[in-house]
Design an enzyme around this catalytic site. Structure first.
Site, PDB file in Angstrom:
ATOM      1  N   SER A   1      -9.476   1.582   3.236  1.00 28.14           N
ATOM      2  CA  SER A   1      -8.618   2.283   2.308  1.00 28.14           C
ATOM      3  C   SER A   1      -7.604   1.387   1.602  1.00 28.14           C
ATOM      4  O   SER A   1      -7.022   1.803   0.597  1.00 28.14           O
ATOM      5  CB  SER A   1      -7.874   3.393   3.033  1.00 28.14           C
ATOM      6  OG  SER A   1      -7.012   2.842   4.010  1.00 28.14           O
TER       7      SER A   1
ATOM      8  N   LYS B   1       0.858  -1.189   0.000  1.00 27.93           N
ATOM      9  CA  LYS B   1       0.000   0.000   0.000  1.00 27.93           C
ATOM     10  C   LYS B   1       0.894   1.238   0.000  1.00 27.93           C
ATOM     11  O   LYS B   1       1.867   1.294   0.771  1.00 27.93           O
ATOM     12  CB  LYS B   1      -0.881  -0.055   1.253  1.00 27.93           C
ATOM     13  CG  LYS B   1      -1.900   1.045   1.398  1.00 27.93           C
ATOM     14  CD  LYS B   1      -2.721   0.792   2.672  1.00 27.93           C
ATOM     15  CE  LYS B   1      -3.845   1.779   2.858  1.00 27.93           C
ATOM     16  NZ  LYS B   1      -4.631   1.510   4.098  1.00 27.93           N
TER      17      LYS B   1
ATOM     18  N   SER C   1      -9.615  -0.719   7.502  1.00 27.78           N
ATOM     19  CA  SER C   1      -9.050  -0.509   6.165  1.00 27.78           C
ATOM     20  C   SER C   1      -8.341  -1.709   5.551  1.00 27.78           C
ATOM     21  O   SER C   1      -8.024  -1.691   4.363  1.00 27.78           O
ATOM     22  CB  SER C   1      -8.084   0.676   6.182  1.00 27.78           C
ATOM     23  OG  SER C   1      -8.804   1.878   6.060  1.00 27.78           O
TER      24      SER C   1
END
Lengths: 528, 106
Positions: free
Chosen positions: A171, A95, A195
């Site tokens: 996210s 990420k 997330s």
């Protein structure tokens, strides 16, 4: 089956038996990326084409040459008979909220778009030290602020591989979509309110939010420092255990990384669930949220498509010897989001003050003769709406005249949320649970554009995951089936501090028991 | 609890946050802030005993869990030039900024 679709653990065996090479695996993943990912996220990307709407768009940066070099190093070690590491040759994505030396580390924000990290985050360094091959940096909501990925400044935003008209969640949407689409076997995500678990549920993969402190935050671009947890996204529980084994443990560079010894997650993984007490709570089968029109709180039960897989999982676990404990009260669950609206915003506002156009990152190109104006103009141009919203709310609820009624009160509510779990897991208490079994999310993946813009409704997507972040406890999201639209449904296991080994064991038992079920044979739409 | 954030308070917050907004952004953000406050207001309804302490973090920082703090000793960075090179404007190893406005503290 193509190499890129083989789970990490099996790949690892094939690599060690020299039946395949790490370079072949890496190339297979790069080919899959070329086939399904479409254009990578970029600033000022222009409008979406019909082709864009069919692609996954998991990536911001593909580190092709870096990956191939890492793979060749693994192959050399294997050829020389050296130990190449636990994750040797296993492809993973990171990420883009983690700093990785020499790579753009953008947080999906314009304000960091030109930032190249001068050091590497501990969890990434541990993956690479174990021989894992990083294919690139994947997209997210800007600074992780969202539950759909649509707020990224790097468009096109990721889409759900099961149906690209739907969001992948957020996210860590790039993480979950890259793993679901077979672009990588593993991904490193972060979970501040859900997330990792929410996008894992939306994309039909496994996501682990470890105990706060189980995995170092060094090198993670901070959002809510008391809530952020790095963790694995994987295609099955074995792979998630392998990855957690690699990244967990104390770190001299993070004073909140716990010095609790890391157990051998793999050794006990198939130890079964006999005798374990697994709870169900009515408070996780309903959601409370403010009506968008009136603002009045409404309670609503969850859709059957969400509820049934959890109840079925309870039956499966009971048939394997677990004891199911019903009606466990978790009365403060409904306050998780209101408290989060306060606590996370105060921490976010504090963490975002460092972006000023002076030390690194974006600086306005307007001619400016005064430092204060430089700060304001830079931050106005560099931050999207979601960071601005969090900064403003954080300033408001922590202001001296409001702090007692908002921030201090939210921190005390946090204590109540933690107490719910302490009582449920108390060894000498009424329920004595080893784990709580719940749905991961109140809905399956919603359509792109359906919620984005309504910051309140978006936050409520995290209602069933955020209590674990307040409490610091670990959580695991597993695929539990498909809904009527053939979108994945997630089931969640929550346990006491540092009980990841038990959660993984329960998850693995469920996975093995349901291995041959028809829904497990359905592939994401982009792979059909 | 106060009911909503008015425009003056909002403008004050924007200044504190070191932001500068156009009208469209300001309208969206003020509306969303007030919508979020409606959700936050739910906290006021929770009966909170005086004895309930604040939790700044979930997992307790017990000595069995928390590492000892490392010694506070200076360690030179191997390559400070690499760090300085990230700054938007530098000269002779210094970071360059526009004029720092003079303010008189009250």
């Amino acid at each position: 089956m193509e190499l890129c679709d083989i789970p990490a653990y099996e790949l690892s065996l094939l690599l060690r038996q020299r039946q395949i090479s790490a370079e072949e695996v890496t190339r297979a993943c790069l080919e899959r990326i070329a086939a399904v990912d479409g254009r990578s996220g970029a600033l000022d990307a222009g409008s979406l084409t019909p082709e864009d709407e069919q692609k996954v768009h998991a990536f911001i940066t593909i580190t092709r040459e870096r990956a191939l070099n890492q793979a060749r190093t693994v192959d050399q070690k294997l050829a020389a008979g050296e130990d190449p590491g636990l994750l040797a040759g296993i492809p993973f994505t990171t990420k883009d909220i983690f700093s990785v030396r020499g790579t753009p580390s953008t947080a999906a924000s314009r304000i960091l778009a030109n930032y190249t990290a001068p050091y590497t985050a501990t969890p990434v360094a541990r993956m690479e030290a174990a021989g894992a091959v990083m294919l690139g940096k994947v997209n997210l909501d800007e600074f992780t602020y969202g539950s759909s990925n649509e707020s990224t400044a790097f468009q096109p935003a990721p889409r759900n591989p099961w149906n690209p008209a739907h969001v992948p969640g957020g996210s860590s949407g790039g993480s979950a979509s890259s793993v679901a689409a077979g672009e990588a076997a593993l991904s490193l995500g972060t979970d501040t309110a859900g997330s990792i678990r929410q996008p894992a549920a939306f994309c039909g993969v496994v996501g682990v939010k470890p105990t706060y402190g189980r995995v170092s935050r060094y090198g993670l671009i901070a959002f809510g420092s008391s809530l952020d947890c790095p963790g694995p996204v994987a295609r099955n529980v074995v792979d998630a255990a392998l990855m957690l084994q690699t990244i967990a443990g104390a770190d001299p560079r993070d004073s909140t990384a716990a010095k609790v010894p890391v157990p051998d997650y793999l050794a006990q993984l198939e130890g079964g669930v006999k005798g374990l007490r697994i709870g169900l709570s009515p408070d996780y089968f309903r959601i409370a949220f403010p009506d968008p029109q009136t603002g009045e709180y409404r309670e609503q039960s969850l859709p059957m498509d969400i509820e049934s897989p959890v109840l079925r999982a309870a039956e499966v676990l009971a048939s394997l010897g677990a004891e199911i404990v019903e009606d466990v009260p978790m009365p403060n669950t409904r306050y998780g989001i209101p408290a989060y609206f306060v606590i996370s915003r105060v921490e976010a506002a504090s963490n975002l003050h460092r972006y000023d156009g002076v030390k690194y990152g974006y600086r306005t190109r307007q001619p400016i003769d005064d430092l204060t104006k430089l700060y304001r103009q830079t931050r106005n141009e560099g931050f999207g709406l979601q960071p601005k919203l969090r900064i403003l709310m954080g300033m408001y609820v922590s202001a001296a005249q409001y702090s007692a009624q908002y921030y201090q009160r939210a921190l005390r509510v946090r204590t109540l949320i933690r107490r719910d779990f302490e009582q449920a897991f108390d060894r000498s208490g009424k329920h004595r649970l080893d784990a709580l079994l719940t749905p991961t999310t109140p809905t399956t993946a919603f359509k792109m554009g359906a919620v984005y813009g309504d910051s309140v409704l978006m936050q409520y997507a995290d209602q069933l995951t955020v209590p674990a972040n307040h409490a610091g406890i670990p959580g695991l999201s597993l695929p539990g089936g498909l809904d009527a639209d053939r979108l994945p449904v997630g089931i969640q296991l929550l346990g006491p501090d540092f009980s990841e080994d038990v959660l993984l064991r329960i998850g693995r038992a469920y996975e093995l028991a349901t291995e041959t079920e028809d829904w497990r044979k359905v592939k994401p739409m982009v792979l059909r | 609890m106060s009911d909503s954030i008015d425009r003056d308070t909002f403008d004050h917050l924007v200044g504190l946050a070191a932001l500068e907004l156009d009208q469209q952004q300001a309208d969206y953000l003020l509306r969303e802030l007030n919508n979020q406050l409606k959700a936050i207001r739910e906290l006021a309804a929770i009966p909170l005993d005086e004895s309930v302490p604040a939790s700044l973090h979930g997992v307790p920082y017990a000595s069995a869990v928390s590492p000892e703090l490392r010694a506070d000793v200076w360690q030179p960075h191997p390559n400070p030039e690499e760090i300085i090179a990230q700054a938007p404007d530098t000269r002779d190893g210094y970071i360059v900024v526009p004029d720092i406005p003079h303010t008189t503290l009250e």
